[in-house]
Design a protein around this motif. Structure first.
Motif, PDB file in Angstrom:
ATOM      1  N   SER A  42       0.813  -1.218   0.000  1.00 29.62           N
ATOM      2  CA  SER A  42       0.000   0.000   0.000  1.00 29.62           C
ATOM      3  C   SER A  42       0.851   1.275   0.000  1.00 29.62           C
ATOM      4  N   GLU A  43       2.075   1.211   0.519  1.00 29.86           N
ATOM      5  CA  GLU A  43       2.931   2.400   0.515  1.00 29.86           C
ATOM      6  C   GLU A  43       3.273   2.820  -0.914  1.00 29.86           C
ATOM      7  N   TRP A  44       3.634   1.854  -1.758  1.00 30.99           N
ATOM      8  CA  TRP A  44       4.045   2.159  -3.131  1.00 30.99           C
ATOM      9  C   TRP A  44       2.960   1.829  -4.146  1.00 30.99           C
ATOM     10  N   GLU A  45       1.824   1.331  -3.668  1.00 30.04           N
ATOM     11  CA  GLU A  45       0.700   0.974  -4.546  1.00 30.04           C
ATOM     12  C   GLU A  45       1.157   0.035  -5.654  1.00 30.04           C
ATOM     13  N   CYS A  46       1.669  -1.096  -5.205  1.00 27.59           N
ATOM     14  CA  CYS A  46       2.285  -2.060  -6.117  1.00 27.59           C
ATOM     15  C   CYS A  46       1.913  -3.482  -5.714  1.00 27.59           C
ATOM     16  N   LEU A  47       1.536  -4.294  -6.696  1.00 28.27           N
ATOM     17  CA  LEU A  47       1.292  -5.705  -6.457  1.00 28.27           C
ATOM     18  C   LEU A  47       2.623  -6.439  -6.479  1.00 28.27           C
ATOM     19  N   GLU A  48       2.873  -7.244  -5.449  1.00 25.90           N
ATOM     20  CA  GLU A  48       4.102  -8.024  -5.363  1.00 25.90           C
ATOM     21  C   GLU A  48       3.770  -9.503  -5.469  1.00 25.90           C
ATOM     22  N   ALA A  49       4.650 -10.242  -6.087  1.00 34.78           N
ATOM     23  CA  ALA A  49       4.507 -11.693  -6.246  1.00 34.78           C
ATOM     24  C   ALA A  49       5.668 -12.375  -5.540  1.00 34.78           C
TER      25      ALA A  49
END
Length: 185
Positions: free
Chosen positions: A173-180
């Protein structure tokens, strides 16, 4: 021919690490993370964080966490010559990595690659592999990592080193990025 030295981060490195950190993120994550935050990122924003990491390096090491950097050192013909001194002045940090104890509650392995970052102009030199091996062990050691799900280049690199996507994802949520998550058994 160039030369890379892999070593612990140390006092005096924070400015170079901050500059490298921002340059790497801006070249790597454009279009993958919050653009406004990325555009506003400056080396000064990372220098303080690197000073904290360096100040806590002994404590982190005692907990099994390794943070290392890669230093590019142009070739020097004779190590003890004045010419060699001028080459050392040209040396600079081109990447960094952290690995060690997992930060997740239910990790798929006992070792996590927390970060691996190399300036784009040093991609393909083998320095990323050297950093990774230094912080998490030989390429047969089991480990896992989180990668930006849209970072195809990084995913391909990690696959080359026997990591595979395991279907687990989370949203930063800090960088608004989906991580796998990628795991090497």
């Amino acid at each position: 021919m160039s030369n890379y030295s892999i070593r612990d981060v140390r006092p005096g490195d924070a400015e170079q690490l901050g500059a490298a950190h921002v340059a790497i993120w801006k070249s790597t994550y454009a279009g993958m993370i919050d653009g406004a935050k990325l555009d506003g990122l400056r080396p000064a924003h990372r220098i303080g964080r690197w000073e904290q990491i360096i100040a806590g390096i002994d404590d982190a090491s005692a907990r099994g966490v390794r943070t290392r950097c890669a230093v590019y050192v142009p070739d020097s013909p004779i190590a003890d010559s004045p010419v060699a001194d001028s080459h050392m002045a040209d040396s600079h940090i081109v990447g960094f990595a952290t690995g060690g104890s997992p930060r997740d509650e239910d990790p798929p392995a006992r070792t996590e690659l927390w970060s691996l970052n190399v300036l784009p102009e040093h991609h393909g030199t083998g320095v990323a592999n050297d950093l990774m091996v230094d912080v998490i062990g030989h390429r047969d050691a089991s480990a896992y990592l989180w990668v930006a799900a849209a970072n195809d280049r990084a995913i391909a690199f990690y696959r080359k080193h026997r990591f595979e996507l395991d279907g687990t994802e989370k949203f930063d949520s800090e960088w608004e990025c989906l991580e796998a998550r990628m795991v090497r058994a």
